[in-house]
Scaffold this motif. Structure first.
Motif, PDB file in Angstrom:
ATOM      1  N   GLU A 126       0.715  -1.026  -0.209  1.00 21.89           N
ATOM      2  CA  GLU A 126       0.148   0.422   0.035  1.00 21.89           C
ATOM      3  C   GLU A 126       0.681   1.469  -0.131  1.00 21.89           C
ATOM      4  N   ASP A 135       0.630   2.184 -11.657  1.00 17.81           N
ATOM      5  CA  ASP A 135      -0.448   1.838 -12.128  1.00 17.81           C
ATOM      6  C   ASP A 135      -0.466  -0.169 -12.059  1.00 17.81           C
ATOM      7  N   GLU A 136       0.076  -0.540 -12.166  1.00 19.61           N
ATOM      8  CA  GLU A 136       0.156  -1.849 -12.097  1.00 19.61           C
ATOM      9  C   GLU A 136       1.366  -3.077 -11.015  1.00 19.61           C
ATOM     10  N   ASP A 158     -10.419  -9.235  -0.884  1.00 26.33           N
ATOM     11  CA  ASP A 158     -11.245  -7.182  -0.951  1.00 26.33           C
ATOM     12  C   ASP A 158     -10.737  -6.559  -0.707  1.00 26.33           C
ATOM     13  N   ARG A 159      -8.966  -6.300   0.643  1.00 24.21           N
ATOM     14  CA  ARG A 159      -8.218  -5.586   0.951  1.00 24.21           C
ATOM     15  C   ARG A 159      -7.080  -5.378   0.213  1.00 24.21           C
ATOM     16  N   PRO A 161      -4.774  -3.786  -3.332  1.00 22.59           N
ATOM     17  CA  PRO A 161      -5.173  -2.842  -4.235  1.00 22.59           C
ATOM     18  C   PRO A 161      -5.516  -2.916  -5.950  1.00 22.59           C
ATOM     19  N   GLU A 162      -6.259  -2.570  -6.227  1.00 25.96           N
ATOM     20  CA  GLU A 162      -6.797  -3.115  -7.611  1.00 25.96           C
ATOM     21  C   GLU A 162      -5.385  -2.801  -8.254  1.00 25.96           C
ATOM     22  N   GLN A 163      -4.530  -2.869  -7.865  1.00 21.66           N
ATOM     23  CA  GLN A 163      -3.478  -1.966  -8.694  1.00 21.66           C
ATOM     24  C   GLN A 163      -2.318  -3.069  -8.756  1.00 21.66           C
ATOM     25  N   LYS A 165      -1.475  -6.327  -9.728  1.00 16.22           N
ATOM     26  CA  LYS A 165      -1.595  -7.125 -10.768  1.00 16.22           C
ATOM     27  C   LYS A 165      -2.352  -9.283 -11.141  1.00 16.22           C
ATOM     28  N   LYS A 262      -6.559 -12.404  -7.302  1.00 11.95           N
ATOM     29  CA  LYS A 262      -5.814 -12.080  -8.162  1.00 11.95           C
ATOM     30  C   LYS A 262      -5.283 -13.832  -8.949  1.00 11.95           C
ATOM     31  N   ASN A 290      -8.235 -19.143 -10.529  1.00 12.32           N
ATOM     32  CA  ASN A 290      -7.148 -17.980 -10.663  1.00 12.32           C
ATOM     33  C   ASN A 290      -6.258 -18.303  -9.745  1.00 12.32           C
TER      34      ASN A 290
END
Length: 330
Positions: A126, A135-136, A158-159, A161-163, A165, A262, A290
């Motif tokens: 984080e 971004d990635e 779910d915690r 980060p979307e970054q 990949k 992920k 996944n």
């Protein structure tokens, strides 16, 4: 299928004719240099973490690989610098972070780190994303660092980060309990003895820093001969587990694999002297679309060297997974 066909193409150099040479030689003699910039980050609990950055260009770019080292390793280990160099050469910044007590300076608090220690790696991910607005992000972990990486991805997924990949874990003791006792076998105990001796030096330092803490008493340490004795005396008490067996049961990554959302690749060598047979399957995660398991016949523990090359098969495979395989596998 999440369990990929066993790779039969990889062959180590001919002179690395057994698992011990495949494990020990790169650990002692493989050198990969990257130019690190160290950053010390102060934590809310009054401790610190040392982060080592390697930028692909003059200034930070938009893509980052975060590499987590193994037990009693650090950011200078060949497998960390080798992976970071591979990604630097392909347009990614690199971050090799050091677990508490592993950066060359003892951390302040009585605690160290362990296989199931999720919050420090969560903080690092984080923090890195926020600091340079990446971004990635690709997460790579080796051995214990692989366990920590998988725990991060599977514990409260779910915690994440979307970054982030994808995740990659190499030579991981997925089933911590059975892997510990794998090192009790003849011909393997010297690995355990080496770790116990290194940890003992840190316990002695901790005892000086915290002379009134009974959990860090170094008296009689020379009688500790295995992980079970060490973890009963120190790890379990420092981190609130009942005993060593409770720690092994709760700290391992395997039960968390089923929760990962992920794309994640786990790479294991079937001849790894650190891993039990229980580390060579996905357990309940076999049907998680996944998570992918790639088994090789050879490679040892965090070895995987290639003939006539200072790169490893793993470095090439990890980059290929990130750049090409993720979309094809899903």
């Amino acid at each position: 299928m999440p369990v990929l066909p066993v790779n039969t193409d990889y062959r180590p150099p001919k002179w690395q004719f057994n698992a011990h040479i495949q494990t020990i030689y790169p650990s002692l003699f493989r050198k990969i240099h990257v130019s690190y910039q160290r950053e010390r980050v102060e934590l809310e609990d009054s401790d610190f973490l040392d982060l080592d950055w390697s930028f692909a260009g003059i200034k930070p770019c938009k893509k980052l690989v975060i590499v987590t080292h193994g037990l009693e390793g650090d950011s200078t280990r060949h497998y960390v610098t080798g992976m970071i160099k591979k990604f630097n050469d392909n347009g990614y910044d690199g971050l090799g972070w050091n677990c508490r007590s592993c950066s060359g300076e003892m951390n302040r608090l009585p605690r160290f780190y362990h296989h199931g220690d999720v919050e420090d790696i969560r903080f690092v991910v984080e923090y890195a994303i926020q600091k340079y607005n990446y971004d990635e992000v690709v997460l790579v972990g080796f051995s214990m660092g692989g366990s920590m990486t998988l725990r991060l991805l599977g514990d409260q997924p779910d915690r994440v980060p979307e970054q982030v990949k994808c995740g990659l874990a190499v030579s991981v003791p997925l089933d911590l309990f059975t892997s510990v006792f794998e090192l009790y076998k003849p011909g393997r105990r010297f690995y355990m003895t080496r770790f116990i001796n290194k940890l003992g030096k840190k316990i002695k330092q901790k005892a000086v820093l915290h002379p009134n803490n009974p959990l860090l008493n170094h008296d009689g340490y020379e009688r500790i001969k295995n992980f079970e004795e060490f973890d009963n005396r120190y790890t379990a008490k420092l981190y609130g587990f009942k005993d060593a067996h409770d720690f092994y049961k709760k700290a391992g990554a395997k039960p968390y694999l089923k929760n990962i959302i992920k794309p994640t690749l786990i790479i294991q060598a079937k001849n790894d002297p650190f891993l039990s047979p229980e580390c060579l399957d996905l357990g309940e995660a076999e049907y998680n679309p996944n998570v992918y398991l790639q088994l090789l016949h050879f490679g040892g523990h965090v070895g995987f060297m290639l003939p006539n090359s200072n790169e490893t098969w793993v470095e090439k495979r990890v980059l290929d997974f990130v750049q090409n395989d993720i979309q094809n596998l899903q």
